[in-house]
Design a protein around this motif. Structure first.
Motif, mmCIF file in Angstrom:
data_model
loop_
_atom_site.group_PDB
_atom_site.id
_atom_site.type_symbol
_atom_site.label_atom_id
_atom_site.label_comp_id
_atom_site.label_asym_id
_atom_site.label_seq_id
_atom_site.Cartn_x
_atom_site.Cartn_y
_atom_site.Cartn_z
ATOM 1 N N GLY A 6 54.674 63.029 59.476
ATOM 2 C CA GLY A 6 55.769 63.051 58.520
ATOM 3 C C GLY A 6 55.491 62.242 57.275
ATOM 4 N N SER A 7 54.349 61.532 57.230
ATOM 5 C CA SER A 7 54.024 60.725 56.060
ATOM 6 C C SER A 7 53.415 61.597 54.980
ATOM 7 C CB SER A 7 53.058 59.600 56.446
ATOM 8 O OG SER A 7 51.817 60.147 56.860
ATOM 9 N N VAL A 8 53.548 61.122 53.730
ATOM 10 C CA VAL A 8 52.966 61.850 52.608
ATOM 11 C C VAL A 8 51.448 61.888 52.727
ATOM 12 C CG1 VAL A 8 52.702 61.833 50.099
ATOM 13 C CG2 VAL A 8 54.899 61.250 51.128
ATOM 14 N N ARG A 9 50.855 60.784 53.179
ATOM 15 C CA ARG A 9 49.403 60.726 53.320
ATOM 16 C C ARG A 9 48.911 61.787 54.303
ATOM 17 N NH1 ARG A 9 49.209 55.736 54.003
ATOM 18 N NH2 ARG A 9 49.018 55.555 56.262
ATOM 19 N N SER A 10 49.591 61.922 55.432
ATOM 20 C CA SER A 10 49.174 62.912 56.437
ATOM 21 C C SER A 10 49.351 64.324 55.917
ATOM 22 C CB SER A 10 49.987 62.708 57.721
ATOM 23 O OG SER A 10 49.815 61.410 58.239
ATOM 24 N N ARG A 11 50.479 64.583 55.274
ATOM 25 C CA ARG A 11 50.715 65.926 54.756
ATOM 26 C C ARG A 11 49.713 66.276 53.663
ATOM 27 N NH1 ARG A 11 56.218 64.332 55.023
ATOM 28 N NH2 ARG A 11 56.312 64.141 52.744
#
Length: 468
Positions: A6-11
């Motif tokens: 759900g993090s921006v980094r992961s997405r």
């Protein structure tokens, strides 16, 4: 798991990896298709050259048994599917006109034929060779081939068909190697892309985490004087930090203004309430000493102050005039002046033309009343009210011949609970809310309220409102 993805980094990492994967798969398929096509074209060319070479020998009259055939499979077929010649060690073939790999004996020459009627040489068809895919077993090894079909005419006038094959081993091996390299390299490349994107995004979002952490600390401590760190870059994150700090500054100013407002309001309310309580307590013990006039005056002042505070609260909440309501300022000025017959200083009105504006009649009447009350407190002998249209705006002016407002104080007087005559009593000077209310109402109506110097060197308040 949900928190991780759900993090921006992961997405961002997943999105970049997916885009690169799609691009690489598409590019790999295109490379495989081009490579396979080029190699098949090369095999077709080799097969056609071999077929035309054999057809040329037949056209020059070389006997079937004496043909110089290549190592790759070759089959010469006559009419009715008779196999006339095949290459050495050819054991089986598929993809040609005949599957027979045993050539028939060459027919003997007819002694009745006239040798003069036999042409010196035959010919090879100039049409493009027909191409196809098949298999052949040569010396016990079965492989895939591309077969070229060429027709030739022998010197005896017989039309034969030559089938020559070119192996596809090179094409299959090259395509297989490229496919294997892609199957191994693509996952590794995607892992590298995902890792680099993760690290780059983490570095790029590090200031955002700093902003979030500082905002969380500000929320926990309720200390609006703190500010979030601003990175030295000139990107969107730096602009976000600056905007956040500007918002915090505005919020801090608003909270401070509200705190000061509450403190000043409490201070202003304390005086009439204390006076009224004292008079009531004295009246309870000594009814004959009750100052009814003073009690009424304190009650009226308390009521006016409460009304001012309520109006300011509604204005702070964003209350705006009702849509569609219109006010005729000339009639409003006449009505307001008719109710002020007992003012200390006479008011002279000059209404030059009708001016209709959109807004609240009660709030605009409050503005005019506050300006007149302020002029009455400071005028020496006369107050002027002027209404005119100027540049598409309705202009209402209230002037007096008093001491005027120092230029350095002309903005400060519109602040709440500000009085330039603090040395005077509150009964004479008011609570310092009238001009603040007047300016807030003017701005809610899309107009302005400013102060300058009148022709009589007193104060000149100018209210500008857009027409309806």
């Amino acid at each position: 798991m949900r928190r991780v993805f759900g993090s921006v980094r992961s997405r961002a990492a997943l999105g970049a990896t997916a885009v690169v994967a799609v691009a690489l798969v598409a590019a790999g398929l295109a490379v495989l298709l081009v490579l396979r096509t080029n190699l098949i074209d090369q095999a077709d060319l080799q097969a056609e050259v071999a077929a035309r070479e054999v057809a040329g020998q037949l056209a020059t009259g070389v006997a079937y048994g004496r043909l110089d055939l290549p190592e790759d499979p070759v089959q010469v077929v006559g009419d009715r599917g008779r196999v006339l010649a095949v290459s050495e060690d050819l054991e089986a073939v598929r993809g040609t006109r005949s599957r027979d790999v045993s050539p028939e004996d060459e027919p003997p020459a007819d002694p009745d034929d006239d040798e003069d009627d036999v042409p010196a040489s035959g010919e090879v068809s100039s049409d493009d060779a027909r191409l196809g895919t098949g298999t052949a077993t040569v010396d016990g090894e079965t492989r895939d081939y591309r077969f070229a079909r060429v027709e030739a005419t022998t010197p005896t006038g017989e039309t034969v068909t030559v089938y020559a094959g070119s192996p596809l081993d090179t094409q299959q091996q090259a395509v297989g190697e490229v496919r294997t390299a892609m199957a191994v390299g693509l996952p590794l490349l995607l892992v590298v892309v995902a890792g680099v994107t993760w690290l780059v995004t983490r570095r790029a979002l590090r200031p955002v985490e700093g902003i979030r952490g500082e905002m969380a600390a500000i929320t926990a401590s309720a200390d609006l004087s703190r500010r979030v760190p601003e990175p030295d870059t000139h990107d969107e994150i730096a602009r976000l930090a600056r905007t956040t700090n500007e918002t915090l500054a505005a919020l801090e100013a608003s909270v401070e203004r509200q705190r000061r407002f509450v403190a000043d309001a409490s201070h202003e309310l304390r005086s009439p309430i204390a006076s009224l309580r004292t008079q009531l307590e004295v009246a309870a013990s000594h009814p004959g000493l009750l100052d009814v006039g003073g009690a009424v005056q304190d009650t009226v002042r308390l009521q006016q102050l409460a009304a001012d505070l309520l109006l300011l609260a509604r204005l702070d909440a964003g209350e705006r005039p009702r849509e569609g309501s219109r006010v005729e300022l000339a009639a409003l000025v006449r009505e307001e002046l008719s109710q002020r017959a007992n003012d200390r200083v006479p008011v002279r009105a000059e209404v030059r033309e009708q001016c209709e504006v959109a807004g609240s009649r009660g709030q605009l009447a409050r503005v005019l009343g506050n300006l007149l009350d302020n002029a009455q407190r400071h005028a020496a002998a006369e107050v002027w009210v002027t209404l005119r249209a100027e540049g598409g705006w309705a202009v209402l002016e209230v002037a007096d011949d008093g001491a005027g407002v120092p230029e350095a104080e002309r903005e400060r007087i519109f602040e709440r609970f500000v009085r330039l005559d603090d040395a005077r009593s509150r009964d004479d000077g008011g609570a310092g809310l009238g001009l603040a209310i007047a300016r807030d109402v003017a701005e809610r109506h899309g107009g302005t309220l400013t102060v300058g110097e009148s022709p009589a060197e007193g104060a000149l308040f100018t209210l500008r409102l857009p027409p309806a």
